[in-house]
Design a protein around this motif. Structure first.
Motif, PDB file in Angstrom:
ATOM      1  N   MET A  88       0.855  -1.177   0.000  1.00  0.00           N
ATOM      2  CA  MET A  88       0.000   0.000   0.000  1.00  0.00           C
ATOM      3  C   MET A  88       0.894   1.230   0.000  1.00  0.00           C
ATOM      4  O   MET A  88       1.686   1.420   0.926  1.00  0.00           O
ATOM      5  CB  MET A  88      -0.925  -0.014   1.221  1.00  0.00           C
ATOM      6  N   SER A  89       0.781   2.029  -1.043  1.00  0.00           N
ATOM      7  CA  SER A  89       1.639   3.191  -1.194  1.00  0.00           C
ATOM      8  C   SER A  89       0.829   4.344  -1.773  1.00  0.00           C
ATOM      9  O   SER A  89       0.139   4.172  -2.788  1.00  0.00           O
ATOM     10  CB  SER A  89       2.803   2.831  -2.121  1.00  0.00           C
ATOM     11  N   ALA A  90       0.915   5.501  -1.135  1.00  0.00           N
ATOM     12  CA  ALA A  90       0.154   6.660  -1.596  1.00  0.00           C
ATOM     13  C   ALA A  90       0.850   7.954  -1.171  1.00  0.00           C
ATOM     14  O   ALA A  90       1.590   7.978  -0.193  1.00  0.00           O
ATOM     15  CB  ALA A  90      -1.260   6.635  -1.031  1.00  0.00           C
ATOM     16  N   THR A  91       0.585   9.001  -1.936  1.00  0.00           N
ATOM     17  CA  THR A  91       1.067  10.340  -1.611  1.00  0.00           C
ATOM     18  C   THR A  91      -0.114  11.290  -1.655  1.00  0.00           C
ATOM     19  O   THR A  91      -0.893  11.273  -2.606  1.00  0.00           O
ATOM     20  CB  THR A  91       2.142  10.800  -2.614  1.00  0.00           C
ATOM     21  N   ILE A  92      -0.222  12.106  -0.618  1.00  0.00           N
ATOM     22  CA  ILE A  92      -1.296  13.105  -0.522  1.00  0.00           C
ATOM     23  C   ILE A  92      -0.629  14.469  -0.546  1.00  0.00           C
ATOM     24  O   ILE A  92       0.262  14.733   0.264  1.00  0.00           O
ATOM     25  CB  ILE A  92      -2.107  12.938   0.775  1.00  0.00           C
ATOM     26  N   THR A  93      -1.050  15.341  -1.459  1.00  0.00           N
ATOM     27  CA  THR A  93      -0.455  16.672  -1.556  1.00  0.00           C
ATOM     28  C   THR A  93      -1.537  17.742  -1.633  1.00  0.00           C
ATOM     29  O   THR A  93      -2.628  17.509  -2.139  1.00  0.00           O
ATOM     30  CB  THR A  93       0.460  16.802  -2.792  1.00  0.00           C
ATOM     31  N   ALA A  94      -1.187  18.910  -1.111  1.00  0.00           N
ATOM     32  CA  ALA A  94      -2.071  20.076  -1.171  1.00  0.00           C
ATOM     33  C   ALA A  94      -1.197  21.325  -1.100  1.00  0.00           C
ATOM     34  O   ALA A  94      -0.020  21.247  -0.743  1.00  0.00           O
ATOM     35  CB  ALA A  94      -3.068  20.065  -0.013  1.00  0.00           C
ATOM     36  N   ASP A  95      -1.773  22.468  -1.427  1.00  0.00           N
ATOM     37  CA  ASP A  95      -1.001  23.709  -1.349  1.00  0.00           C
ATOM     38  C   ASP A  95      -1.234  24.441  -0.025  1.00  0.00           C
ATOM     39  O   ASP A  95      -1.101  25.650   0.063  1.00  0.00           O
ATOM     40  CB  ASP A  95      -1.299  24.618  -2.554  1.00  0.00           C
ATOM     41  N   PHE A  96      -1.566  23.665   1.007  1.00  0.00           N
ATOM     42  CA  PHE A  96      -1.768  24.185   2.355  1.00  0.00           C
ATOM     43  C   PHE A  96      -1.467  23.055   3.328  1.00  0.00           C
ATOM     44  O   PHE A  96      -1.280  21.907   2.914  1.00  0.00           O
ATOM     45  CB  PHE A  96      -3.211  24.689   2.546  1.00  0.00           C
ATOM     46  N   GLU A  97      -1.430  23.345   4.603  1.00  0.00           N
ATOM     47  CA  GLU A  97      -1.155  22.314   5.606  1.00  0.00           C
ATOM     48  C   GLU A  97      -2.420  21.518   5.905  1.00  0.00           C
ATOM     49  O   GLU A  97      -3.416  22.073   6.359  1.00  0.00           O
ATOM     50  CB  GLU A  97      -0.619  22.942   6.887  1.00  0.00           C
ATOM     51  N   MET A  98      -2.352  20.221   5.647  1.00  0.00           N
ATOM     52  CA  MET A  98      -3.464  19.325   5.963  1.00  0.00           C
ATOM     53  C   MET A  98      -3.319  18.829   7.401  1.00  0.00           C
ATOM     54  O   MET A  98      -2.291  19.049   8.037  1.00  0.00           O
ATOM     55  CB  MET A  98      -3.465  18.141   4.987  1.00  0.00           C
ATOM     56  N   THR A 134      -8.636   8.764   3.268  1.00  0.00           N
ATOM     57  CA  THR A 134      -9.346  10.020   3.463  1.00  0.00           C
ATOM     58  C   THR A 134      -8.392  10.995   4.146  1.00  0.00           C
ATOM     59  O   THR A 134      -7.887  10.715   5.239  1.00  0.00           O
ATOM     60  CB  THR A 134     -10.607   9.834   4.327  1.00  0.00           C
ATOM     61  N   ALA A 135      -8.144  12.126   3.494  1.00  0.00           N
ATOM     62  CA  ALA A 135      -7.271  13.168   4.049  1.00  0.00           C
ATOM     63  C   ALA A 135      -8.121  14.217   4.752  1.00  0.00           C
ATOM     64  O   ALA A 135      -9.148  14.649   4.226  1.00  0.00           O
ATOM     65  CB  ALA A 135      -6.456  13.817   2.932  1.00  0.00           C
ATOM     66  N   ALA A 136      -7.694  14.636   5.938  1.00  0.00           N
ATOM     67  CA  ALA A 136      -8.360  15.711   6.681  1.00  0.00           C
ATOM     68  C   ALA A 136      -7.757  17.034   6.224  1.00  0.00           C
ATOM     69  O   ALA A 136      -6.584  17.311   6.467  1.00  0.00           O
ATOM     70  CB  ALA A 136      -8.170  15.520   8.181  1.00  0.00           C
ATOM     71  N   LEU A 137      -8.557  17.843   5.554  1.00  0.00           N
ATOM     72  CA  LEU A 137      -8.041  19.082   4.980  1.00  0.00           C
ATOM     73  C   LEU A 137      -8.059  20.244   5.963  1.00  0.00           C
ATOM     74  O   LEU A 137      -7.296  21.196   5.805  1.00  0.00           O
ATOM     75  CB  LEU A 137      -8.828  19.438   3.717  1.00  0.00           C
ATOM     76  N   ASP A 138      -8.938  20.183   6.944  1.00  0.00           N
ATOM     77  CA  ASP A 138      -8.999  21.224   7.973  1.00  0.00           C
ATOM     78  C   ASP A 138      -9.595  20.618   9.234  1.00  0.00           C
ATOM     79  O   ASP A 138      -9.872  19.423   9.281  1.00  0.00           O
ATOM     80  CB  ASP A 138      -9.797  22.445   7.481  1.00  0.00           C
ATOM     81  N   HIS A 139      -9.801  21.443  10.239  1.00  0.00           N
ATOM     82  CA  HIS A 139     -10.393  20.960  11.496  1.00  0.00           C
ATOM     83  C   HIS A 139     -11.913  21.087  11.494  1.00  0.00           C
ATOM     84  O   HIS A 139     -12.549  20.803  12.505  1.00  0.00           O
ATOM     85  CB  HIS A 139      -9.806  21.720  12.698  1.00  0.00           C
ATOM     86  N   ASP A 140     -12.493  21.486  10.362  1.00  0.00           N
ATOM     87  CA  ASP A 140     -13.940  21.640  10.260  1.00  0.00           C
ATOM     88  C   ASP A 140     -14.607  20.444   9.598  1.00  0.00           C
ATOM     89  O   ASP A 140     -15.793  20.486   9.302  1.00  0.00           O
ATOM     90  CB  ASP A 140     -14.282  22.914   9.472  1.00  0.00           C
ATOM     91  N   GLY A 141     -13.854  19.395   9.328  1.00  0.00           N
ATOM     92  CA  GLY A 141     -14.443  18.194   8.738  1.00  0.00           C
ATOM     93  C   GLY A 141     -14.347  18.111   7.225  1.00  0.00           C
ATOM     94  O   GLY A 141     -14.924  17.196   6.629  1.00  0.00           O
ATOM     95  N   THR A 142     -13.631  19.011   6.582  1.00  0.00           N
ATOM     96  CA  THR A 142     -13.461  18.953   5.136  1.00  0.00           C
ATOM     97  C   THR A 142     -12.456  17.858   4.806  1.00  0.00           C
ATOM     98  O   THR A 142     -11.370  17.823   5.384  1.00  0.00           O
ATOM     99  CB  THR A 142     -12.965  20.296   4.582  1.00  0.00           C
ATOM    100  N   THR A 143     -12.827  16.956   3.902  1.00  0.00           N
ATOM    101  CA  THR A 143     -11.965  15.828   3.565  1.00  0.00           C
ATOM    102  C   THR A 143     -11.859  15.643   2.054  1.00  0.00           C
ATOM    103  O   THR A 143     -12.664  16.174   1.296  1.00  0.00           O
ATOM    104  CB  THR A 143     -12.501  14.513   4.170  1.00  0.00           C
TER     105      THR A 143
END
Length: 138
Positions: free
Chosen positions: A58-68, A117-126
């Motif tokens: 199992m191998s994956a990379t999660i990226t965003a232009d902000f801190e997840m 499932t990546a947690a994008l913020d503390h408000d439940g956005t995924t």
């Protein structure tokens, strides 16, 4: 008299237009930006067939232009509705890497799902992505 009715009507219309424009501006400024992340699952491959007693990588990379704010990953035997592996590290960052393995010891041929499932913020956005594959039994 007619002139005062026209002036009053124009004044009312102008007021309505100004108020509605200010309301739109307020709604736009209070709305949050839409957050998104890219989840790239490199293993397992979609529709792969894993022989009995073989390793499922199992191998994956999660990226965003902000801190997840972390992620949760599962390996689910959907045939038996059973989670056979999961991880939920408390990590923060704009890039997160998952690399793990599990040995296929299913007792019957099974449809499997690797889900992240990546947690994008503390408000439940995924953001979520998954890959389906099969595991064979002995």
């Amino acid at each position: 008299m007619r002139k005062s009715i026209i002036i009053s009507t124009l004044f009312t219309l102008a007021t309505v237009v100004l108020v509605s424009c200010k309301k739109d501006e307020k709604e736009e400024s209070s709305s949050k930006p839409v957050l998104s992340a890219n989840i790239h699952i490199s293993q397992p491959l979609p529709d792969a067939i894993i022989p009995a007693d073989s390793v499922v990588y199992m191998s994956a990379t999660i990226t965003a232009d902000f801190e997840m704010h972390g992620y949760h990953a599962w390996l689910i035997n959907t045939t038996l509705n059973d989670t056979v592996w999961s991880v939920h590290p408390h990590t923060h960052g704009s890039t997160m890497v998952l690399s793990d393995q599990w040995v296929n010891q299913v007792t019957e041929d099974s449809d499997m799902l690797f889900k992240i499932t990546a947690a994008l913020d503390h408000d439940g956005t995924t953001a979520t992505k998954s890959v389906a594959f099969k595991c064979l039994a002995n």
